[in-house]
Design a protein around this motif. Sequence first.
Motif, PDB file in Angstrom:
ATOM      1  N   ALA A 153       0.831  -1.218   0.000  1.00  0.00           N
ATOM      2  CA  ALA A 153       0.000   0.000   0.000  1.00  0.00           C
ATOM      3  C   ALA A 153       0.860   1.260   0.000  1.00  0.00           C
ATOM      4  O   ALA A 153       0.467   2.288  -0.553  1.00  0.00           O
ATOM      5  N   LEU A 154       2.052   1.150   0.615  1.00  0.00           N
ATOM      6  CA  LEU A 154       2.928   2.330   0.697  1.00  0.00           C
ATOM      7  C   LEU A 154       3.708   2.575  -0.590  1.00  0.00           C
ATOM      8  O   LEU A 154       4.284   3.637  -0.780  1.00  0.00           O
ATOM      9  N   THR A 155       3.744   1.578  -1.446  1.00  0.00           N
ATOM     10  CA  THR A 155       4.599   1.709  -2.637  1.00  0.00           C
ATOM     11  C   THR A 155       3.809   1.696  -3.944  1.00  0.00           C
ATOM     12  O   THR A 155       4.390   1.651  -5.018  1.00  0.00           O
ATOM     13  N   SER A 156       2.476   1.724  -3.847  1.00  0.00           N
ATOM     14  CA  SER A 156       1.668   1.751  -5.072  1.00  0.00           C
ATOM     15  C   SER A 156       0.395   2.540  -4.806  1.00  0.00           C
ATOM     16  O   SER A 156      -0.152   2.485  -3.708  1.00  0.00           O
ATOM     17  N   SER A 157      -0.076   3.253  -5.823  1.00  0.00           N
ATOM     18  CA  SER A 157      -1.319   4.018  -5.636  1.00  0.00           C
ATOM     19  C   SER A 157      -2.548   3.130  -5.830  1.00  0.00           C
ATOM     20  O   SER A 157      -3.673   3.556  -5.606  1.00  0.00           O
TER      21      SER A 157
END
Length: 295
Positions: free
Chosen positions: A189-193
């Motif tokens: 979740a932190l590395t993709s929109s």
Amino acid sequence: MSQSKSASILITGATGNVGKELVKYLATKEVPFRAMVRSMDRSKDLESITLPGVEIIKGDFNDPESLENEIKGIEKAFLLTNSSELAEQQQTAFVMAAARAGVKHIVKLSQWAADVNSPVRFLRYHAVIENLIKESGMAYTFLRPNLFMQGLLGFRETIIRQNQFFGAIGDSRISMVHTSDIAAAAGEALTSSAHEGKVYDLTGPESLTHYEMAEKLSAALGRQIEFVDITPNDLKQTLLYVGFTEWQAEGLVEDYAHYKLGEAAEVKSGVREATGKQARSFDFFVNEYASQFSV
Ligand SMILES: NC(=O)c1ccc[n+]([C@@H]2O[C@H](COP(=O)([O-])OP(=O)(O)OC[C@H]3O[C@@H](n4cnc5c(N)ncnc54)[C@H](OP(=O)(O)O)[C@@H]3O)[C@@H](O)[C@H]2O)c1
């Protein structure tokens, strides 16, 4: 470890059960990030992280000014505190500071069945914070894990000394989740929109009674381990004895009353949806941690 402030991802709760796994997950993927710890002494646990671009910084949820400083320049933040009487206040301070600092996306570690009207205090405060994040206008991902498999480590001593662990759940089923799967969901979740606006119910791949957990533990350890069902009051006294505060012990008793009603028994596909991978099983957990349950 670099001390410069260049990373755009901030991890809070980095020294805890989920946070440590998340730090490892991002480091393995060579994603730069900033990890907030409230004491630099605790950062020793993270010393294996030598990736260039990883920053360990001091910050305290109880000190809103320090939060503002730590959040500057951050685009995505992972929000986790332990559950205490202060959690709602601490997380509110963080969300407000993040909104002021221009954070674009918060990934919040919430809990299965978060609801402002829940009889379980933890579920109420998590829902209050989820709503606050939604109202702030920042993008969000809410991770709602079920009971952590690693919670069994809280009974490490009694499992080693008397081959027993305890709970006030009877023979109700629960679809516990491995903390590495929670961390993987957070990392994705932190590395993709692609995870913006998503709420993930995170469970393991099966729903087990505590008696079945004891059977699996017995098989992995090669000795008989017994689950002992106790009353809610005995559970509370035990939790107070091992150091939980009154508020936390009562909250955990409320949690178990909700589990006993079978309200946390369903198996969900949140881990696969968030990570693209099958959730780890309880068998995997007991084999991975077997050495910790023996002398
Ligand atoms: N356990 C479960 O089965 C379960 C199930 C579903 C959801 N949850 C949720 O999971 C969360 C707890 O996750 P966890 O087990 O990973 O937590 P944890 O191991 O208790 O870790 C808490 C983290 O917060 C940090 N922290 C505490 N107070 C702080 C402060 N004042 N300023 C800055 N950092 C502070 C701690 O730092 P220090 O190392 O310095 O203490 C630690 O890194 C709770 O919100 C709970 O509701 C738990």
